[in-house]
Motif scaffolding. Structure first.
Motif, mmCIF file in Angstrom:
data_model
loop_
_atom_site.group_PDB
_atom_site.id
_atom_site.type_symbol
_atom_site.label_atom_id
_atom_site.label_comp_id
_atom_site.label_asym_id
_atom_site.label_seq_id
_atom_site.Cartn_x
_atom_site.Cartn_y
_atom_site.Cartn_z
ATOM 1 N N LEU A 79 39.874 -88.364 -6.784
ATOM 2 C CA LEU A 79 38.427 -88.133 -6.737
ATOM 3 C C LEU A 79 37.911 -88.054 -5.296
ATOM 4 C CD1 LEU A 79 37.365 -90.475 -9.663
ATOM 5 C CD2 LEU A 79 37.452 -87.979 -9.666
ATOM 6 N N ARG A 82 38.955 -84.692 -3.874
ATOM 7 C CA ARG A 82 38.144 -83.639 -4.486
ATOM 8 C C ARG A 82 36.769 -83.571 -3.822
ATOM 9 N NH1 ARG A 82 38.155 -80.270 -9.034
ATOM 10 N NH2 ARG A 82 36.103 -79.366 -9.180
ATOM 11 N N GLN A 83 36.185 -84.746 -3.580
ATOM 12 C CA GLN A 83 34.861 -84.815 -2.970
ATOM 13 C C GLN A 83 34.883 -84.318 -1.523
ATOM 14 O OE1 GLN A 83 32.148 -85.713 -4.667
ATOM 15 N NE2 GLN A 83 30.832 -85.332 -2.919
ATOM 16 N N ARG A 86 37.039 -80.423 -1.635
ATOM 17 C CA ARG A 86 36.710 -79.455 -2.690
ATOM 18 C C ARG A 86 37.910 -78.570 -3.014
ATOM 19 N NH1 ARG A 86 32.205 -78.408 0.376
ATOM 20 N NH2 ARG A 86 30.597 -79.933 0.005
ATOM 21 N N LEU A 107 40.208 -85.296 -13.319
ATOM 22 C CA LEU A 107 38.937 -84.642 -12.997
ATOM 23 C C LEU A 107 38.063 -84.502 -14.240
ATOM 24 C CD1 LEU A 107 40.204 -81.873 -10.561
ATOM 25 C CD2 LEU A 107 39.013 -84.000 -9.977
ATOM 26 N N GLN A 108 38.670 -84.129 -15.354
ATOM 27 C CA GLN A 108 37.894 -83.991 -16.597
ATOM 28 C C GLN A 108 37.348 -85.328 -17.060
ATOM 29 O OE1 GLN A 108 40.362 -81.933 -19.502
ATOM 30 N NE2 GLN A 108 39.011 -80.179 -19.285
ATOM 31 N N HIS A 110 36.471 -87.824 -15.393
ATOM 32 C CA HIS A 110 35.361 -88.276 -14.548
ATOM 33 C C HIS A 110 34.236 -87.248 -14.453
ATOM 34 C CE1 HIS A 110 37.205 -92.018 -13.236
ATOM 35 N NE2 HIS A 110 38.349 -91.362 -13.274
ATOM 36 N N GLN A 112 34.121 -84.046 -13.560
ATOM 37 C CA GLN A 112 34.083 -83.116 -12.435
ATOM 38 C C GLN A 112 34.142 -81.684 -12.960
ATOM 39 O OE1 GLN A 112 33.836 -83.911 -9.100
ATOM 40 N NE2 GLN A 112 33.435 -85.961 -9.871
ATOM 41 N N LEU A 118 30.807 -74.693 -8.897
ATOM 42 C CA LEU A 118 30.174 -75.394 -7.777
ATOM 43 C C LEU A 118 29.804 -74.417 -6.668
ATOM 44 C CD1 LEU A 118 32.574 -78.458 -7.414
ATOM 45 C CD2 LEU A 118 30.382 -78.383 -8.594
ATOM 46 N N GLU A 124 27.397 -78.699 -4.871
ATOM 47 C CA GLU A 124 26.525 -79.007 -6.002
ATOM 48 C C GLU A 124 26.745 -77.988 -7.119
ATOM 49 O OE1 GLU A 124 24.357 -81.611 -6.288
ATOM 50 O OE2 GLU A 124 25.283 -82.299 -4.421
#
Length: 152
Positions: A79, A82-83, A86, A107-108, A110, A112, A118, A124
């Motif tokens: 996570l 990913r943040q 990206r 990812l799913q 949580h 995302q 995005l 965003e």
């Protein structure tokens, strides 16, 4: 709630178990009467003997323990990457030394969204024209024609 092909509901299981345990029916006769296999009838009768009427409800099929479950540290790392970067599940998998399917599931789990959903610069979710009711957003095209004198 039992699955749609289940031959017995909780009430039916209780009736079957009481017929075998309390009324002394032979197991095969009770199974034939309730249209289940004798192994199923034996299972419900045994549960009734051991645990009573409360045991007639469905049990979860979820495992009691998961020895190969992905650790919380790995999930946090996926996570975080990913943040920060990206990147998708394939690149995350390589960096975290896990399978791509595992990274995708993390990812799913949580919530995302896929990278395609995005905004590249901000990260965003892209907001589309989505409305709660039909007709809430009205779009009109106007075409203006120029004045053409007689004869062209």
């Amino acid at each position: 709630m039992p699955h749609r092909n289940a031959p017995l509901t909780e009430t039916g299981r209780l009736r079957l178990a009481r017929c075998v345990v309390e009324d002394g029916w032979p197991l095969r006769r009770a199974a034939e009467r309730f249209q289940v296999s004798h192994t199923t009838a034996a299972r419900w009768a045994d549960r009734y003997r051991r645990l009573g009427a409360a045991a007639m409800s469905d049990r979860s099929s979820r495992p009691h323990h998961q020895p190969r479950k992905t650790t919380d540290e790995v999930e946090r790392e996926v996570l975080r990457l990913r943040q920060e970067h990206r990147i998708g599940p394939l690149r995350l998998a390589v960096r975290c030394h896990i399978a791509a399917s595992t990274a995708h599931r993390i990812l799913q789990r949580h919530g995302q969204p896929p990278l395609a959903a995005l905004d590249r610069s901000t990260g965003e979710p892209i907001r589309r024209y989505e409305r709660a009711r039909p007709g809430e957003l009205v779009h009109i095209d106007v075409k203006k024609l120029g004045r053409i004198p007689d004869g062209g």
